[in-house]
Design a protein around this motif. Structure first.
Motif, mmCIF file in Angstrom:
data_model
loop_
_atom_site.group_PDB
_atom_site.id
_atom_site.type_symbol
_atom_site.label_atom_id
_atom_site.label_comp_id
_atom_site.label_asym_id
_atom_site.label_seq_id
_atom_site.Cartn_x
_atom_site.Cartn_y
_atom_site.Cartn_z
ATOM 1 N N GLN A 136 45.227 35.865 53.113
ATOM 2 C CA GLN A 136 45.759 36.104 51.773
ATOM 3 C C GLN A 136 44.880 37.064 50.972
ATOM 4 O O GLN A 136 45.373 37.949 50.258
ATOM 5 C CB GLN A 136 45.893 34.779 51.027
ATOM 6 C CG GLN A 136 46.569 34.895 49.666
ATOM 7 C CD GLN A 136 46.691 33.562 48.968
ATOM 8 O OE1 GLN A 136 45.899 32.660 49.196
ATOM 9 N NE2 GLN A 136 47.683 33.427 48.110
ATOM 10 N N GLU A 137 43.581 36.900 51.117
ATOM 11 C CA GLU A 137 42.642 37.745 50.384
ATOM 12 C C GLU A 137 42.763 39.200 50.823
ATOM 13 O O GLU A 137 42.758 40.117 49.994
ATOM 14 C CB GLU A 137 41.217 37.236 50.615
ATOM 15 C CG GLU A 137 40.168 37.861 49.736
ATOM 16 C CD GLU A 137 38.782 37.324 50.038
ATOM 17 O OE1 GLU A 137 37.917 37.439 49.161
ATOM 18 O OE2 GLU A 137 38.559 36.806 51.148
ATOM 19 N N HIS A 175 45.984 40.781 49.404
ATOM 20 C CA HIS A 175 45.847 41.149 47.991
ATOM 21 C C HIS A 175 44.937 42.364 47.810
ATOM 22 O O HIS A 175 45.087 43.120 46.845
ATOM 23 C CB HIS A 175 45.320 39.970 47.187
ATOM 24 C CG HIS A 175 46.311 38.866 47.031
ATOM 25 N ND1 HIS A 175 47.644 39.100 46.748
ATOM 26 C CD2 HIS A 175 46.182 37.515 47.120
ATOM 27 C CE1 HIS A 175 48.289 37.950 46.662
ATOM 28 N NE2 HIS A 175 47.425 36.971 46.899
ATOM 29 N N GLU A 202 47.279 45.320 48.769
ATOM 30 C CA GLU A 202 48.514 45.422 47.989
ATOM 31 C C GLU A 202 48.533 46.546 46.951
ATOM 32 O O GLU A 202 49.566 47.223 46.796
ATOM 33 C CB GLU A 202 48.795 44.076 47.320
ATOM 34 C CG GLU A 202 50.214 43.920 46.822
ATOM 35 C CD GLU A 202 50.473 42.517 46.302
ATOM 36 O OE1 GLU A 202 51.646 42.154 46.196
ATOM 37 O OE2 GLU A 202 49.505 41.791 45.997
ATOM 38 N N GLU A 253 54.374 46.711 50.378
ATOM 39 C CA GLU A 253 54.291 45.313 50.825
ATOM 40 C C GLU A 253 54.479 45.174 52.335
ATOM 41 O O GLU A 253 53.741 44.446 52.998
ATOM 42 C CB GLU A 253 55.347 44.484 50.094
ATOM 43 C CG GLU A 253 55.294 43.003 50.413
ATOM 44 C CD GLU A 253 56.337 42.216 49.646
ATOM 45 O OE1 GLU A 253 57.476 42.109 50.139
ATOM 46 O OE2 GLU A 253 56.016 41.711 48.545
ATOM 47 N N GLY A 283 41.368 32.743 48.879
ATOM 48 C CA GLY A 283 42.677 32.730 49.534
ATOM 49 C C GLY A 283 42.849 31.695 50.623
ATOM 50 O O GLY A 283 43.806 31.774 51.399
#
Length: 211
Positions: free
Chosen positions: A76-77, A80, A83, A88, A136
């Motif tokens: 997740q980290e 991000h 991003e 995406e 994350g």
């Protein structure tokens, strides 16, 4: 659309110009070779979009590897982090590629961050959980990584008091200073019950040494 200009630009970068826009594009040589691009080649809009997508994916992966050279990242980290720079779909494809080849592994990363926050930083579980969530990681991964340290919390807290906060607890009668020390330990992520028990033990050890 037709490729009107295609040639080496700098290092592994090639420059490309299309007749419909006159704009210069810069592609890695591996992308040129992969799509067998050549001077005067005709491309459909769909084919050109695939070339651009592949170049973006290459850049995103290289950027992710650059980040991983400095430290570990969770799935997740890393997403991000990518991003703001990439679409995406490219971000998801990149982190999935990293995960597939073991370059990011949330379980291993959770173990590494737990060790860092508990053994190196001497954080209590509350602060460690906060930091790990911020990176994350999921609660289940955090719980599993922190579990081995559960029986050592008191020992780690005593090490922290002796190493960093000893000055606050040398005089049990100086309540103001003692409370400052306890507040500092709360900020380290320890609960009041844990802190009070550890401070009592520290007072007892100081008293015994003075006798």
């Amino acid at each position: 659309m037709r490729i009107t200009t295609l040639g080496s630009h700098k290092g592994n970068t090639w420059k490309l110009e299309l007749d419909d826009s006159g704009e210069l594009y810069f592609l890695h040589v591996s992308i040129v070779q992969r799509f067998q691009l050549r001077q005067d080649m005709e491309l459909t809009q769909a084919e050109w979009e695939k070339v651009q997508q592949a170049e973006l994916a290459r850049k995103a992966y290289q950027y992710a590897c650059y980040l991983l050279d400095s430290r570990g990242y969770s799935y997740q980290e890393m997403f991000h982090k990518l991003e703001p720079k990439y679409p995406e779909a490219v971000c998801y494809a990149t982190v999935n590629r990293l995960a597939k080849y073991g370059q990011i592994n949330d379980r291993v990363y959770a173990e590494q961050t737990a060790h860092h926050y508990i053994e190196v930083k001497h954080f209590g579980f509350y602060r460690a959980r906060q930091e790990m969530r911020r990176r994350g990681l999921l609660d289940a991964q955090i719980d599993e990584a922190l579990e081995p340290y559960g029986e050592r919390t008191e020992e780690i807290l005593m090490e922290l008091i002796c190493r960093k906060y000893r000055k606050y607890f040398l005089d049990p009668d100086d309540r103001r200073t003692v409370e400052k020390g306890k507040a500092a330990l709360v900020r380290q992520g320890y609960g009041f019950h844990q802190i009070n028990a550890a401070v009592r033990t520290f007072f007892e050890e100081v008293s015994m040494n003075e006798e």
